[in-house]
Design a protein around this motif. Structure first.
Motif, PDB file in Angstrom:
ATOM      1  N   ARG A 317       0.547  -1.414  -0.128  1.00  0.00           N
ATOM      2  CA  ARG A 317       0.212  -0.184  -0.078  1.00  0.00           C
ATOM      3  C   ARG A 317       0.749   1.267  -0.281  1.00  0.00           C
ATOM      4  O   ARG A 317       0.419   2.808  -0.349  1.00  0.00           O
ATOM      5  N   ARG A 318       2.404   1.260   0.570  1.00  0.00           N
ATOM      6  CA  ARG A 318       3.004   2.803   1.005  1.00  0.00           C
ATOM      7  C   ARG A 318       3.776   2.640  -0.581  1.00  0.00           C
ATOM      8  O   ARG A 318       4.944   2.832  -0.586  1.00  0.00           O
ATOM      9  N   ASN A 319       3.742   1.414  -1.603  1.00  0.00           N
ATOM     10  CA  ASN A 319       4.283   1.717  -2.575  1.00  0.00           C
ATOM     11  C   ASN A 319       6.550   1.064  -2.414  1.00  0.00           C
ATOM     12  O   ASN A 319       6.757   0.969  -2.707  1.00  0.00           O
ATOM     13  N   ASP A 320       6.426   0.157  -1.223  1.00  0.00           N
ATOM     14  CA  ASP A 320       7.693  -0.147  -1.007  1.00  0.00           C
ATOM     15  C   ASP A 320       7.552  -1.354  -1.193  1.00  0.00           C
ATOM     16  O   ASP A 320       8.006  -2.499  -0.687  1.00  0.00           O
ATOM     17  N   ALA A 321       6.612  -2.223  -1.358  1.00  0.00           N
ATOM     18  CA  ALA A 321       6.165  -3.837  -2.237  1.00  0.00           C
ATOM     19  C   ALA A 321       6.122  -3.826  -3.548  1.00  0.00           C
ATOM     20  O   ALA A 321       4.688  -2.752  -3.906  1.00  0.00           O
ATOM     21  N   PRO A 322       5.875  -4.720  -3.980  1.00  0.00           N
ATOM     22  CA  PRO A 322       5.138  -4.962  -5.260  1.00  0.00           C
ATOM     23  C   PRO A 322       3.303  -4.442  -5.135  1.00  0.00           C
ATOM     24  O   PRO A 322       2.594  -5.171  -4.321  1.00  0.00           O
ATOM     25  N   ARG A 323       2.843  -3.918  -5.984  1.00  0.00           N
ATOM     26  CA  ARG A 323       1.552  -3.125  -5.845  1.00  0.00           C
ATOM     27  C   ARG A 323       0.093  -4.419  -5.883  1.00  0.00           C
ATOM     28  O   ARG A 323      -0.490  -4.101  -5.191  1.00  0.00           O
ATOM     29  N   ALA A 324       0.578  -5.340  -6.310  1.00  0.00           N
ATOM     30  CA  ALA A 324      -0.510  -6.466  -6.048  1.00  0.00           C
ATOM     31  C   ALA A 324      -0.587  -7.052  -5.085  1.00  0.00           C
ATOM     32  O   ALA A 324      -1.534  -7.710  -4.201  1.00  0.00           O
ATOM     33  N   PHE A 325       0.581  -7.002  -3.678  1.00  0.00           N
ATOM     34  CA  PHE A 325       0.413  -7.259  -2.530  1.00  0.00           C
ATOM     35  C   PHE A 325      -0.304  -6.442  -1.767  1.00  0.00           C
ATOM     36  O   PHE A 325      -1.062  -7.351  -0.670  1.00  0.00           O
ATOM     37  N   ALA A 326      -1.420  -5.612  -2.491  1.00  0.00           N
ATOM     38  CA  ALA A 326      -1.721  -4.593  -1.645  1.00  0.00           C
ATOM     39  C   ALA A 326      -3.308  -4.314  -1.926  1.00  0.00           C
ATOM     40  O   ALA A 326      -4.557  -4.321  -2.012  1.00  0.00           O
ATOM     41  N   ARG A 327      -3.582  -5.892  -3.073  1.00  0.00           N
ATOM     42  CA  ARG A 327      -4.823  -6.043  -3.413  1.00  0.00           C
ATOM     43  C   ARG A 327      -5.568  -7.111  -2.324  1.00  0.00           C
ATOM     44  O   ARG A 327      -4.721  -7.941  -1.894  1.00  0.00           O
ATOM     45  N   THR A 328      -6.838  -6.706  -2.160  1.00  0.00           N
ATOM     46  CA  THR A 328      -7.754  -7.795  -1.200  1.00  0.00           C
ATOM     47  C   THR A 328      -8.967  -8.348  -2.478  1.00  0.00           C
ATOM     48  O   THR A 328      -9.806  -8.210  -2.895  1.00  0.00           O
ATOM     49  N   THR A 329      -8.983  -9.669  -1.658  1.00  0.00           N
ATOM     50  CA  THR A 329     -10.557 -10.223  -2.396  1.00  0.00           C
ATOM     51  C   THR A 329     -11.538  -9.506  -1.710  1.00  0.00           C
ATOM     52  O   THR A 329     -11.407  -9.172  -1.232  1.00  0.00           O
ATOM     53  N   PRO A 330     -12.862  -9.476  -2.943  1.00  0.00           N
ATOM     54  CA  PRO A 330     -14.308  -8.999  -1.966  1.00  0.00           C
ATOM     55  C   PRO A 330     -14.267  -9.179  -0.862  1.00  0.00           C
ATOM     56  O   PRO A 330     -15.068  -9.010   0.652  1.00  0.00           O
ATOM     57  N   ALA A 331     -14.014 -10.553   0.154  1.00  0.00           N
ATOM     58  CA  ALA A 331     -13.784 -10.890   1.669  1.00  0.00           C
ATOM     59  C   ALA A 331     -13.012  -9.645   2.464  1.00  0.00           C
ATOM     60  O   ALA A 331     -12.845 -10.447   3.490  1.00  0.00           O
ATOM     61  N   GLY A 332     -12.352  -9.186   1.663  1.00  0.00           N
ATOM     62  CA  GLY A 332     -11.400  -8.500   2.549  1.00  0.00           C
ATOM     63  C   GLY A 332     -10.407  -9.146   3.102  1.00  0.00           C
ATOM     64  O   GLY A 332      -8.674  -8.259   3.577  1.00  0.00           O
ATOM     65  N   VAL A 333      -9.376 -10.165   1.775  1.00  0.00           N
ATOM     66  CA  VAL A 333      -8.406 -11.385   2.025  1.00  0.00           C
ATOM     67  C   VAL A 333      -6.771 -11.125   1.104  1.00  0.00           C
ATOM     68  O   VAL A 333      -7.522 -10.409  -0.001  1.00  0.00           O
ATOM     69  N   PRO A 334      -6.543 -10.507   1.621  1.00  0.00           N
ATOM     70  CA  PRO A 334      -4.848  -9.773   0.750  1.00  0.00           C
ATOM     71  C   PRO A 334      -3.966 -11.382  -0.128  1.00  0.00           C
ATOM     72  O   PRO A 334      -3.042 -11.475   0.618  1.00  0.00           O
ATOM     73  N   ARG A 335      -5.308 -12.186  -0.059  1.00  0.00           N
ATOM     74  CA  ARG A 335      -4.568 -13.291  -1.399  1.00  0.00           C
ATOM     75  C   ARG A 335      -3.423 -12.795  -1.626  1.00  0.00           C
ATOM     76  O   ARG A 335      -2.078 -14.152  -1.729  1.00  0.00           O
ATOM     77  N   ASN A 336      -2.751 -12.441  -2.689  1.00  0.00           N
ATOM     78  CA  ASN A 336      -1.442 -12.028  -2.987  1.00  0.00           C
ATOM     79  C   ASN A 336      -0.675 -11.923  -1.726  1.00  0.00           C
ATOM     80  O   ASN A 336       0.465 -12.637  -2.225  1.00  0.00           O
ATOM     81  N   ALA A 337      -0.500 -11.366  -0.537  1.00  0.00           N
ATOM     82  CA  ALA A 337       0.483 -10.789   0.063  1.00  0.00           C
ATOM     83  C   ALA A 337       0.778 -12.265   0.950  1.00  0.00           C
ATOM     84  O   ALA A 337       1.763 -13.350   1.276  1.00  0.00           O
ATOM     85  N   ILE A 338      -0.744 -12.851   0.761  1.00  0.00           N
ATOM     86  CA  ILE A 338      -1.072 -14.510   1.604  1.00  0.00           C
ATOM     87  C   ILE A 338       0.250 -15.329   1.321  1.00  0.00           C
ATOM     88  O   ILE A 338       0.789 -16.004   1.585  1.00  0.00           O
ATOM     89  N   LEU A 339      -0.531 -15.778  -0.236  1.00  0.00           N
ATOM     90  CA  LEU A 339       0.941 -16.368  -1.219  1.00  0.00           C
ATOM     91  C   LEU A 339       2.116 -15.864  -1.760  1.00  0.00           C
ATOM     92  O   LEU A 339       2.511 -17.054  -1.551  1.00  0.00           O
ATOM     93  N   GLY A 340       2.195 -15.199  -2.296  1.00  0.00           N
ATOM     94  CA  GLY A 340       3.956 -14.477  -1.816  1.00  0.00           C
ATOM     95  C   GLY A 340       4.900 -15.275  -0.206  1.00  0.00           C
ATOM     96  O   GLY A 340       5.607 -15.436  -0.240  1.00  0.00           O
ATOM     97  N   SER A 341       3.479 -14.347   0.535  1.00  0.00           N
ATOM     98  CA  SER A 341       4.734 -14.917   1.775  1.00  0.00           C
ATOM     99  C   SER A 341       4.606 -17.124   2.039  1.00  0.00           C
ATOM    100  O   SER A 341       5.805 -17.548   2.629  1.00  0.00           O
ATOM    101  N   VAL A 342       3.650 -17.369   1.519  1.00  0.00           N
ATOM    102  CA  VAL A 342       4.108 -18.770   1.357  1.00  0.00           C
ATOM    103  C   VAL A 342       4.754 -19.413   0.795  1.00  0.00           C
ATOM    104  O   VAL A 342       5.304 -20.794   1.020  1.00  0.00           O
ATOM    105  N   VAL A 343       4.674 -18.638  -0.862  1.00  0.00           N
ATOM    106  CA  VAL A 343       5.669 -19.475  -1.282  1.00  0.00           C
ATOM    107  C   VAL A 343       7.034 -18.922  -1.101  1.00  0.00           C
ATOM    108  O   VAL A 343       7.486 -20.344  -0.472  1.00  0.00           O
ATOM    109  N   PHE A 344       7.596 -18.153  -0.294  1.00  0.00           N
ATOM    110  CA  PHE A 344       9.037 -17.858   0.588  1.00  0.00           C
ATOM    111  C   PHE A 344       9.058 -18.972   1.369  1.00  0.00           C
ATOM    112  O   PHE A 344      10.163 -19.291   2.637  1.00  0.00           O
TER     113      PHE A 344
END
Length: 465
Positions: A317-344
């Motif tokens: 959200r602060r443009n200090d990480a890819p903007r894709a991580f700041a997107r949320t699903t309609p349920a308010g879940v930051p899916r990309n942020a979760i998946l990115g963390s899980v991958v690492f």
């Protein structure tokens, strides 16, 4: 500093936050690592827990002051961004994320080892995969799912520690029916070489061994931003940290030290809690403790994934990480942020199985002192944020740091002293060296990024009306 909603939704209930706050200070390290601390310092390890506990209480008071005024998904990283500069928010945010994705690997491996011992037909790596997939699914479903799982995980930990303390004290005073440990008592604190058999310097060594088991107490300040009443939740969590540290850490370790002599071989061979339970005749103590440790591991994994995803969401959200991580699903879940963390996290698990003594050890050492860095930044941030908060709230802060700024400076001095001591301690020198190196690398990236890509707009802090 007011901006529109962050996209996250208020899906955590008061009971979720209450248990997250309580369970956040009870990590698997308390159950597994306390035996090593007792062996290193003897009964004086209690002073190590007192010192670190006092440090955590001070830091949480400062963080509570800022979080109650400005609930934010990035918590201390966002506050550092405002008070110290973009470089500070960027650096501590990514360091914190890095710490938790490494923790994912550590806890997944530990949980897999326990499950494999119960069901050896499934390979250990298979259990690690299953555990990670299940908790990823939980976090992807909704923040309420995370809260519900954490409520029960933390509840089991709290019940286990509470029962252990009560049963132990009953045994110490000869009130536990069937207890067969007649030698138990407060005399064990001094009857084997005195209270500090390894010397008073061992207290500082003990501090290094127990400080990281307290990491996680700050999670409630990130989670509160997804509740209906974050200010109330943070205030309650901040005010209760004193008794939580006292009961769960000091109380349980005191019970161990009064049930057994500090140099009893069983403490290091079987673990301090198992040894204590066996000393008073509790059957199947090892199996019971395995279940409790597994619960603590799953709780840490669940919260670790949640925490890492919210931090990288905030950075996005602060443009200090890819903007894709700041997107949320309609349920308010930051899916990309979760998946990115899980991958690492999965990558770190793979490193642990492939190169445990090289690559993974480097990752562990590089993130080992992050707790101290986070606490130091919180202190420095609070010094600057107090003025900002008083200007906005007219001095009417819900939570206030005690004896400001004197206790804040005293806490900073203690943290810096621990860091310096680590640099001169043979067992911790490599850890602090690699941790400083990783912090410097992230700092350089943050400074360069700030110069090349100046941020437009205001802070991403979301303040509820």
């Amino acid at each position: 500093m007011d901006v529109p909603s962050s996209g996250l939704q208020a899906g955590l209930k008061n009971r979720h936050l209450s248990m997250i706050a309580i369970g956040g200070v009870i990590g698997a390290g308390l159950f597994v690592g306390s035996g090593s601390g007792i062996a290193a310092a003897g009964p004086a390890i209690l002073l190590s827990y007192v010192l670190v506990g006092a440090l955590v209480i001070m830091v949480m008071r400062m963080l509570g002051e800022m979080s109650a005024a400005y609930p934010a998904s990035g918590s201390f990283s966002e506050y550092a961004d405002i008070a110290l500069g973009r470089w500070a928010g960027f650096t501590i945010g990514w360091l914190y994320w890095f710490f938790w994705v490494v923790v994912l690997a550590v806890e997944a491996t530990a949980g897999a080892a326990i499950l494999h011992s119960w069901v050896p037909a499934v390979p250990q790596w298979g259990w690690a995969l299953i555990v990670m997939l299940v908790l990823t699914t939980v976090n992807l479903a909704s923040v309420g799912s995370y809260g519900e799982f954490e409520f029960w995980f933390a509840g089991i930990k709290v019940l286990a520690i509470g029962t252990f303390v009560v049963m132990g004290l009953l045994a110490v005073f000869g009130l536990l029916p069937g207890s067969d440990n007649p030698g138990a008592g407060l005399a064990h604190l001094t009857d084997t070489g005195g209270f500090a058999p390894k010397g008073w310097g061992a207290v500082l060594t003990g501090v290094l061994m127990v400080v990281f088991s307290f990491m996680g107490s700050e999670i409630v300040t990130l989670a509160a931003g997804e509740s209906d009443d974050p200010q109330r939740a943070i205030t309650k969590a901040t005010n209760s940290v004193l008794w939580r540290v006292g009961v769960f850490y000091l109380g349980s370790i005191l019970v161990v030290l009064t049930l057994l002599r500090w140099n009893d071989p069983a403490i290091t061979e079987h673990g301090s809690y198992v040894a204590a339970l066996e000393s008073i005749g509790i059957p199947y103590a090892a199996n019971i403790m395995d279940f409790i440790v597994l619960t603590a591991v799953l709780s840490c994994l669940n919260s670790g994934l949640y925490t890492a995803s919210r931090m990288v969401f905030s950075l996005g959200r602060r443009n200090d990480a890819p903007r894709a991580f700041a997107r949320t699903t309609p349920a308010g879940v930051p899916r990309n942020a979760i998946l990115g963390s899980v991958v690492f996290g999965f990558l770190a698990v793979w490193f642990n199985y492939q190169w445990p003594d090289t690559v993974f050890e480097f990752l562990l050492n590089s993130s080992g002192a992050v707790a101290l860095f986070v606490w130091l930044v919180i202190c420095l941030t609070q010094l600057r944020m107090r003025r900002i908060m008083e200007e906005r709230h007219g001095g009417a802060l819900v939570v206030r740091m005690w004896a400001f700024p004197y206790l804040t400076w005293a806490t900073i001095t203690v943290i810096l002293s621990v860091i310096v001591y680590m640099a001169f301690d043979d067992s911790a020198r490599e850890q602090i060296g690699f941790s400083v190196l990783s912090a410097l690398l992230i700092l350089v990236v943050g400074v360069v990024r700030g110069l090349l890509r100046p941020r437009s707009g205001r802070s991403a802090i979301h303040v509820r009306p």
